[in-house]
Design an enzyme around this catalytic site. Sequence first.
Site, mmCIF file in Angstrom:
data_model
loop_
_atom_site.group_PDB
_atom_site.id
_atom_site.type_symbol
_atom_site.label_atom_id
_atom_site.label_comp_id
_atom_site.label_asym_id
_atom_site.label_seq_id
_atom_site.Cartn_x
_atom_site.Cartn_y
_atom_site.Cartn_z
ATOM 1 N N GLU A 116 0.343 12.823 -5.612
ATOM 2 C CA GLU A 116 -0.873 13.041 -4.824
ATOM 3 C C GLU A 116 -2.086 12.436 -5.505
ATOM 4 O O GLU A 116 -3.144 12.325 -4.923
ATOM 5 C CB GLU A 116 -1.103 14.543 -4.604
ATOM 6 C CG GLU A 116 -0.057 15.201 -3.735
ATOM 7 C CD GLU A 116 0.069 14.529 -2.381
ATOM 8 O OE1 GLU A 116 -0.941 14.467 -1.656
ATOM 9 O OE2 GLU A 116 1.174 14.060 -2.050
ATOM 10 N N PRO A 139 -5.869 3.346 -3.000
ATOM 11 C CA PRO A 139 -6.191 2.812 -1.669
ATOM 12 C C PRO A 139 -7.697 2.802 -1.414
ATOM 13 O O PRO A 139 -8.163 2.116 -0.519
ATOM 14 C CB PRO A 139 -5.456 3.759 -0.715
ATOM 15 C CG PRO A 139 -5.061 4.944 -1.517
ATOM 16 C CD PRO A 139 -5.067 4.562 -2.955
ATOM 17 N N ASP A 147 -2.716 -24.030 -2.651
ATOM 18 C CA ASP A 147 -2.364 -22.726 -2.100
ATOM 19 C C ASP A 147 -3.458 -22.169 -1.190
ATOM 20 O O ASP A 147 -4.617 -22.489 -1.351
ATOM 21 C CB ASP A 147 -2.167 -21.720 -3.232
ATOM 22 C CG ASP A 147 -0.699 -21.585 -3.596
ATOM 23 O OD1 ASP A 147 0.109 -22.277 -2.989
ATOM 24 O OD2 ASP A 147 -0.402 -20.792 -4.497
HETATM 25 N N1 ADE Z 1 -1.913 3.345 -3.977
HETATM 26 C C1 ADE Z 1 -1.564 3.806 -2.770
HETATM 27 N N2 ADE Z 1 -1.898 2.943 -1.806
HETATM 28 C C2 ADE Z 1 -2.476 1.876 -2.425
HETATM 29 C C3 ADE Z 1 -3.019 0.657 -1.975
HETATM 30 N N3 ADE Z 1 -3.064 0.339 -0.683
HETATM 31 N N4 ADE Z 1 -3.525 -0.187 -2.886
HETATM 32 C C4 ADE Z 1 -3.512 0.140 -4.194
HETATM 33 N N5 ADE Z 1 -2.999 1.268 -4.673
HETATM 34 C C5 ADE Z 1 -2.483 2.132 -3.804
#
Ligand code: ADE
Length: 226
Positions: free
Chosen positions: A115, A88, A168
Amino acid sequence: MRIDLITAFPDSCRSPLDTSIVGRARRRGLVDIRCNDPRAWAGGWHRKVDDRPFGGGPGMVMMAEPIAGCLDFVLAQSPAPLLLMTSPQGRRLDQAWARELATREHLVVLCGHYEGIDERIVELYGPQLFSIGDYVLTGGELAALVLCDAVVRLLPGALGNADSAVSDSFSGNGPAFDHPCYTRPREFRGLPVPETLISGDHADIEKKRSHQRQERSAQREDSAQS
Ligand code: ADE
């Protein structure tokens, strides 16, 4: 093109990789996608791939050794693999980046889980981190599958109609959304298909569609600002 996923959950990747455009591209030999399970490089009777974090805290951490064994095996299989890792905190995947990735010979995508992954993997292998949006997923598999889909559909010959990728959303410079589409029946729950579309006047249809695409893009920009 070749894509290797490194995942402790290969079963959860099968169906999306076997169906629709990605599945067809694989069957046509446009892309070779493989799921590699680090468990095969894990030692011990239980082939354990995760353990409790040093320093305490909740959850489990993916162990360095099975991942490193799996990565060494996969990375050695082509001259210039590009290593990516789901996170993330990574760079946000967008259409421009997907286009760039679609030109590579070999992508290796490491799926994070639990985790996290032992940080020494990041230190030793320097993967490029990518995110699919500002929310936290349980595991990286869904993000890796999103990347596969976005990239594979851009490969020459992946789409049935060669024009679909060009028309697209996001294919131009800025966001450009597709026009609304309709199919049979001509009327559904009191809502008719717009007259223009059944007029047979193709110039008029294209004019209307182009206007609708612009309208959708403008609406999206408005909502991004508010
Ligand atoms: N792993 C956990 N959340 C994620 C996300 N938003 N994008 C990529 N990998 C992730």
